[in-house]
Design a protein around this motif. Structure first.
Motif, PDB file in Angstrom:
ATOM      1  N   ALA A  39      45.547  44.293  42.977  1.00 31.83           N
ATOM      2  CA  ALA A  39      45.159  45.549  42.320  1.00 31.83           C
ATOM      3  C   ALA A  39      43.636  45.674  42.278  1.00 31.83           C
ATOM      4  CB  ALA A  39      45.744  45.617  40.914  1.00 31.83           C
ATOM      5  N   PHE A  40      42.961  44.566  42.017  1.00 31.98           N
ATOM      6  CA  PHE A  40      41.502  44.586  42.020  1.00 31.98           C
ATOM      7  C   PHE A  40      40.964  44.942  43.398  1.00 31.98           C
ATOM      8  CE2 PHE A  40      37.510  42.462  42.960  1.00 31.98           C
ATOM      9  CZ  PHE A  40      36.693  43.009  41.985  1.00 31.98           C
ATOM     10  N   LEU A  41      41.512  44.331  44.431  1.00 32.60           N
ATOM     11  CA  LEU A  41      41.033  44.578  45.793  1.00 32.60           C
ATOM     12  C   LEU A  41      41.307  46.009  46.246  1.00 32.60           C
ATOM     13  CD1 LEU A  41      42.000  41.190  47.438  1.00 32.60           C
ATOM     14  CD2 LEU A  41      39.683  42.019  46.900  1.00 32.60           C
ATOM     15  N   ASP A  42      42.287  46.669  45.636  1.00 35.71           N
ATOM     16  CA  ASP A  42      42.581  48.070  45.952  1.00 35.71           C
ATOM     17  C   ASP A  42      41.600  49.033  45.281  1.00 35.71           C
ATOM     18  OD1 ASP A  42      44.702  47.427  47.583  1.00 35.71           O
ATOM     19  OD2 ASP A  42      46.226  47.765  46.024  1.00 35.71           O
ATOM     20  N   ARG A  43      40.759  48.519  44.370  1.00 36.75           N
ATOM     21  CA  ARG A  43      39.785  49.368  43.667  1.00 36.75           C
ATOM     22  C   ARG A  43      38.865  50.029  44.694  1.00 36.75           C
ATOM     23  NH1 ARG A  43      34.857  49.980  41.348  1.00 36.75           N
ATOM     24  NH2 ARG A  43      34.780  50.495  39.145  1.00 36.75           N
ATOM     25  N   GLY A  60      51.031  36.193  43.660  1.00 32.68           N
ATOM     26  CA  GLY A  60      50.275  36.755  44.783  1.00 32.68           C
ATOM     27  C   GLY A  60      49.016  35.940  44.986  1.00 32.68           C
ATOM     28  N   LEU A  61      47.906  36.630  45.250  1.00 29.37           N
ATOM     29  CA  LEU A  61      46.630  35.944  45.434  1.00 29.37           C
ATOM     30  C   LEU A  61      46.197  35.273  44.140  1.00 29.37           C
ATOM     31  CD1 LEU A  61      44.536  38.590  47.427  1.00 29.37           C
ATOM     32  CD2 LEU A  61      45.426  36.426  48.306  1.00 29.37           C
ATOM     33  N   THR A  62      45.683  34.063  44.258  1.00 27.60           N
ATOM     34  CA  THR A  62      45.152  33.372  43.082  1.00 27.60           C
ATOM     35  C   THR A  62      43.716  33.830  42.829  1.00 27.60           C
ATOM     36  OG1 THR A  62      44.168  31.524  44.296  1.00 27.60           O
ATOM     37  CG2 THR A  62      46.508  31.319  43.685  1.00 27.60           C
ATOM     38  N   GLY A  63      43.205  33.478  41.681  1.00 24.65           N
ATOM     39  CA  GLY A  63      41.818  33.796  41.377  1.00 24.65           C
ATOM     40  C   GLY A  63      40.841  33.116  42.324  1.00 24.65           C
TER      41      GLY A  63
END
Length: 124
Positions: A39-43, A60-63
């Protein structure tokens, strides 16, 4: 007037996101919340952000994977890593990828605020 620094919080735990958001807003920071790294990467405008706070363990992707992506795409963005599982290998990897802080949950508010303050003051 200078706009408030904008901090992104990425954590799959809604209570953590909301608690950190309340703390940071009470200190005058702007905050955007994300339930996942994806969701962050979709920003649409990551350059508007001044700092990223992310959990390690997420579906999903880890931190740490998110941090590695940002290191390539936006190397100047300060990243704060937090985890309930402070394994030495996690700390080493986060530090090697440039994390400004590595926080073990639970951490106190002053620890986080000190990290965010350092992050938003560092030159980019």
């Amino acid at each position: 007037m200078t706009p408030s620094p904008l901090i992104a919080i990425v954590d799959d735990d809604g209570a953590i996101r909301n608690g950190l958001s309340s703390l940071l807003r009470s200190e005058g920071y702007g905050v955007e919340l994300f339930a996942s790294a994806e969701a962050f990467l979709d920003r649409s405008a990551p350059n508007a952000l001044d700092c990223l706070i992310t959990d390690i363990q997420m579906p999903g992707l880890t931190g740490l994977e998110l941090q590695a992506i940002l290191r390539k795409d936006r190397p100047s963005m300060p990243v704060i890593i937090m985890t309930a599982f402070p394994e030495p290998t996690y700390r080493e990897r986060a530090t090697a990828n440039g994390a400004i802080c590595f926080l073990s949950k639970p951490f106190n508010a002053d620890e986080l605020l000190n990290c965010v303050g350092r992050a938003v003051r560092q030159p980019r």
